[in-house]
Design an enzyme around this catalytic site. Structure first.
Site, PDB file in Angstrom:
ATOM      1  N   HIS A   1       0.814  -1.275  -0.068  1.00 39.13           N
ATOM      2  CA  HIS A   1      -0.052  -0.093  -0.162  1.00 39.13           C
ATOM      3  C   HIS A   1       0.824   1.275   0.162  1.00 39.13           C
ATOM      4  O   HIS A   1       1.586   1.744   0.844  1.00 39.13           O
ATOM      5  CB  HIS A   1      -0.964  -0.119   1.327  1.00 39.13           C
ATOM      6  CG  HIS A   1      -2.016   1.051   1.031  1.00 39.13           C
ATOM      7  ND1 HIS A   1      -3.401   0.665   0.655  1.00 39.13           N
ATOM      8  CD2 HIS A   1      -1.993   2.199   1.195  1.00 39.13           C
ATOM      9  CE1 HIS A   1      -4.197   2.022   0.697  1.00 39.13           C
ATOM     10  NE2 HIS A   1      -3.343   2.627   0.949  1.00 39.13           N
TER      11      HIS A   1
ATOM     12  N   HIS B   1       1.496   5.331  -2.565  1.00 42.03           N
ATOM     13  CA  HIS B   1       0.783   6.256  -3.545  1.00 42.03           C
ATOM     14  C   HIS B   1       2.097   6.962  -4.255  1.00 42.03           C
ATOM     15  O   HIS B   1       3.254   7.127  -3.450  1.00 42.03           O
ATOM     16  CB  HIS B   1       0.032   7.311  -2.910  1.00 42.03           C
ATOM     17  CG  HIS B   1      -1.073   6.688  -2.087  1.00 42.03           C
ATOM     18  ND1 HIS B   1      -2.206   5.789  -2.457  1.00 42.03           N
ATOM     19  CD2 HIS B   1      -1.206   6.702  -0.595  1.00 42.03           C
ATOM     20  CE1 HIS B   1      -2.954   5.426  -1.391  1.00 42.03           C
ATOM     21  NE2 HIS B   1      -2.479   5.936  -0.354  1.00 42.03           N
TER      22      HIS B   1
ATOM     23  N   TYR C   1      -7.539  17.052   0.392  1.00 39.61           N
ATOM     24  CA  TYR C   1      -6.323  17.535   0.833  1.00 39.61           C
ATOM     25  C   TYR C   1      -5.288  17.624  -0.267  1.00 39.61           C
ATOM     26  O   TYR C   1      -5.651  17.181  -1.324  1.00 39.61           O
ATOM     27  CB  TYR C   1      -5.453  16.702   1.868  1.00 39.61           C
ATOM     28  CG  TYR C   1      -5.445  15.266   1.374  1.00 39.61           C
ATOM     29  CD1 TYR C   1      -4.324  14.807   0.564  1.00 39.61           C
ATOM     30  CD2 TYR C   1      -6.306  14.241   1.613  1.00 39.61           C
ATOM     31  CE1 TYR C   1      -4.256  13.660  -0.068  1.00 39.61           C
ATOM     32  CE2 TYR C   1      -6.233  12.912   0.928  1.00 39.61           C
ATOM     33  CZ  TYR C   1      -5.049  12.653   0.153  1.00 39.61           C
ATOM     34  OH  TYR C   1      -5.088  11.467  -0.141  1.00 39.61           O
TER      35      TYR C   1
ATOM     36  N   ARG D   1     -10.234   0.422  -6.327  1.00 39.04           N
ATOM     37  CA  ARG D   1     -10.512   0.853  -4.981  1.00 39.04           C
ATOM     38  C   ARG D   1     -11.647   1.818  -4.925  1.00 39.04           C
ATOM     39  O   ARG D   1     -12.059   2.522  -5.907  1.00 39.04           O
ATOM     40  CB  ARG D   1      -9.309   1.789  -4.633  1.00 39.04           C
ATOM     41  CG  ARG D   1      -9.361   2.333  -3.146  1.00 39.04           C
ATOM     42  CD  ARG D   1      -8.217   3.014  -2.723  1.00 39.04           C
ATOM     43  NE  ARG D   1      -7.892   3.008  -1.384  1.00 39.04           N
ATOM     44  CZ  ARG D   1      -7.166   4.243  -0.814  1.00 39.04           C
ATOM     45  NH1 ARG D   1      -6.932   5.274  -1.453  1.00 39.04           N
ATOM     46  NH2 ARG D   1      -6.883   3.935   0.455  1.00 39.04           N
TER      47      ARG D   1
ATOM     48  N   HIS E   1      -6.018  -0.597   6.018  1.00 31.14           N
ATOM     49  CA  HIS E   1      -5.584  -0.113   7.364  1.00 31.14           C
ATOM     50  C   HIS E   1      -6.434  -0.811   8.419  1.00 31.14           C
ATOM     51  O   HIS E   1      -7.121  -0.227   9.351  1.00 31.14           O
ATOM     52  CB  HIS E   1      -5.932   1.545   7.211  1.00 31.14           C
ATOM     53  CG  HIS E   1      -5.380   2.175   6.388  1.00 31.14           C
ATOM     54  ND1 HIS E   1      -4.220   1.920   5.592  1.00 31.14           N
ATOM     55  CD2 HIS E   1      -5.576   3.107   5.437  1.00 31.14           C
ATOM     56  CE1 HIS E   1      -3.884   2.505   4.574  1.00 31.14           C
ATOM     57  NE2 HIS E   1      -4.646   3.472   4.587  1.00 31.14           N
TER      58      HIS E   1
ATOM     59  N   ASP F   1       1.795   2.422   3.476  1.00 32.03           N
ATOM     60  CA  ASP F   1       0.889   3.891   3.456  1.00 32.03           C
ATOM     61  C   ASP F   1       1.521   5.075   2.902  1.00 32.03           C
ATOM     62  O   ASP F   1       1.331   6.123   3.393  1.00 32.03           O
ATOM     63  CB  ASP F   1      -0.203   3.844   4.823  1.00 32.03           C
ATOM     64  CG  ASP F   1      -1.139   4.905   4.338  1.00 32.03           C
ATOM     65  OD1 ASP F   1      -1.436   5.080   3.159  1.00 32.03           O
ATOM     66  OD2 ASP F   1      -1.885   5.426   5.202  1.00 32.03           O
TER      67      ASP F   1
END
Length: 302
Positions: free
Chosen positions: A33, A35, A55, A130, A185, A252
């Site tokens: 996981h 990005h 954000y 997702r 998560h 993450d």
């Protein structure tokens, strides 16, 4: 005169220094996981962010991500389409194509996505889609069944960024899907809710019945006490005990939308031996499970 739309708040970047792990990371380990966001040397508007994002992150390019993986001793990674790009998967896909043996992807697509686009994403290394209901720019949970039917022929899964406290309502729908689901998560519910919460129990049921997977990730998103996030121990150990063959680990990175001081990514990986003390089980979570879920070449941890 109406007021100008307010710019979504900026968020901080990750700690550029990554502490090496305090345990032996097995060969072929996978971070499931992360990005990628833009390119440091590219034009700022090459990958425009959607207006309804929650954000505004700083750049987190492919080169920085691969450097982080190298620092952790991890051979493989899974890039997840970030909400700020909506259904424009180009940034992620470029990275997948550049590293076909090392990276896989999870895309975000519109409910009316065409077969040609899905096939192109599959060829690039995408293995799931997702649904994100917690941050702006995602696809609605109401589209779950429709999208599941579209991606089932490809053998993909649906990854869900939801609050698991809602699973008593959503779980029965998931049981009927023609694809498996992956929970981000650890269910993204506060640890104060406890493992006895009906939503957490539904997550355990989906894992045990082979319908779901869970990412042992995002400790800082569910912790009530903050770093070093040791209050997540009960959640993680309960999930692993229920279905060790259905657990994967994720960093993450680059830790978008984090409030308070930024922590070190290496410290997150060092939670894993606390959550999973048995080396054989830990290696399964880092190597064999993600190889099966994302279609990497089969490898045995060693």
């Amino acid at each position: 005169m109406s007021a100008a739309p307010q710019e979504p708040p900026a968020c901080q970047g990750p700690d550029p220094f990554v502490n090496p792990p305090g345990f032996a990371v097995p060969a072929h380990a996978c971070d499931t996981h992360a990005h990628v966001i833009g390119h440091v040397n590219g034009p700022a508007d090459r990958f425009p962010m959607v207006a309804n994002r929650s954000y505004t992150p700083p750049p987190a390019p492919e080169s920085a991500y691969l450097g982080m993986l190298d620092s952790l001793g991890m051979a493989r990674g899974v890039l997840v389409q970030i909400s700020v790009y909506g259904t424009d998967n180009r940034c992620m896909v470029e990275s997948l194509k550049a590293h076909p043996d090392r990276l896989r992807g999870v895309a975000v697509v519109a409910p009316d996505v065409g077969d040609e686009e899905l096939e192109a994403l599959h060829a690039a290394g995408v293995r799931g889609i997702r649904i994100n209901v917690l941050f702006g720019g995602g696809v609605a949970i109401e589209e779950m069944e429709r999208l599941a039917a579209r991606v089932a022929p490809l053998g993909w899964h649906i990854q869900l960024l939801i609050d698991a406290r809602n699973l008593p309502e959503l779980g029965p729908r998931m049981m009927k899907l023609p694809v498996e689901v992956v929970f981000d998560h650890m269910g993204h519910m506060p640890v104060s809710s406890g493992v006895v919460h009906p939503g957490f129990q539904w997550m355990l049921r989906l894992l045990r019945e082979g319908k779901a997977w869970v990412k042992l990730s995002g400790a800082y998103r569910i912790s009530q006490l903050g770093a070093p996030f040791h209050d997540t121990l009960d959640f993680a150990r309960t999930l692993v005990a229920a279905a060790p063959e259905r657990c994967v680990w994720g960093s993450d990175w680059p830790h978008v939308s984090v409030e308070g001081p930024m922590f070190n990514t290496g410290a997150l990986l060092d939670l894993l031996p606390l959550w999973v003390p048995e080396e054989a089980v830990r290696n399964r979570i880092l190597v064999d499970n993600p190889a099966r879920l994302y279609g990497f070449a089969t490898a045995t941890a060693g």
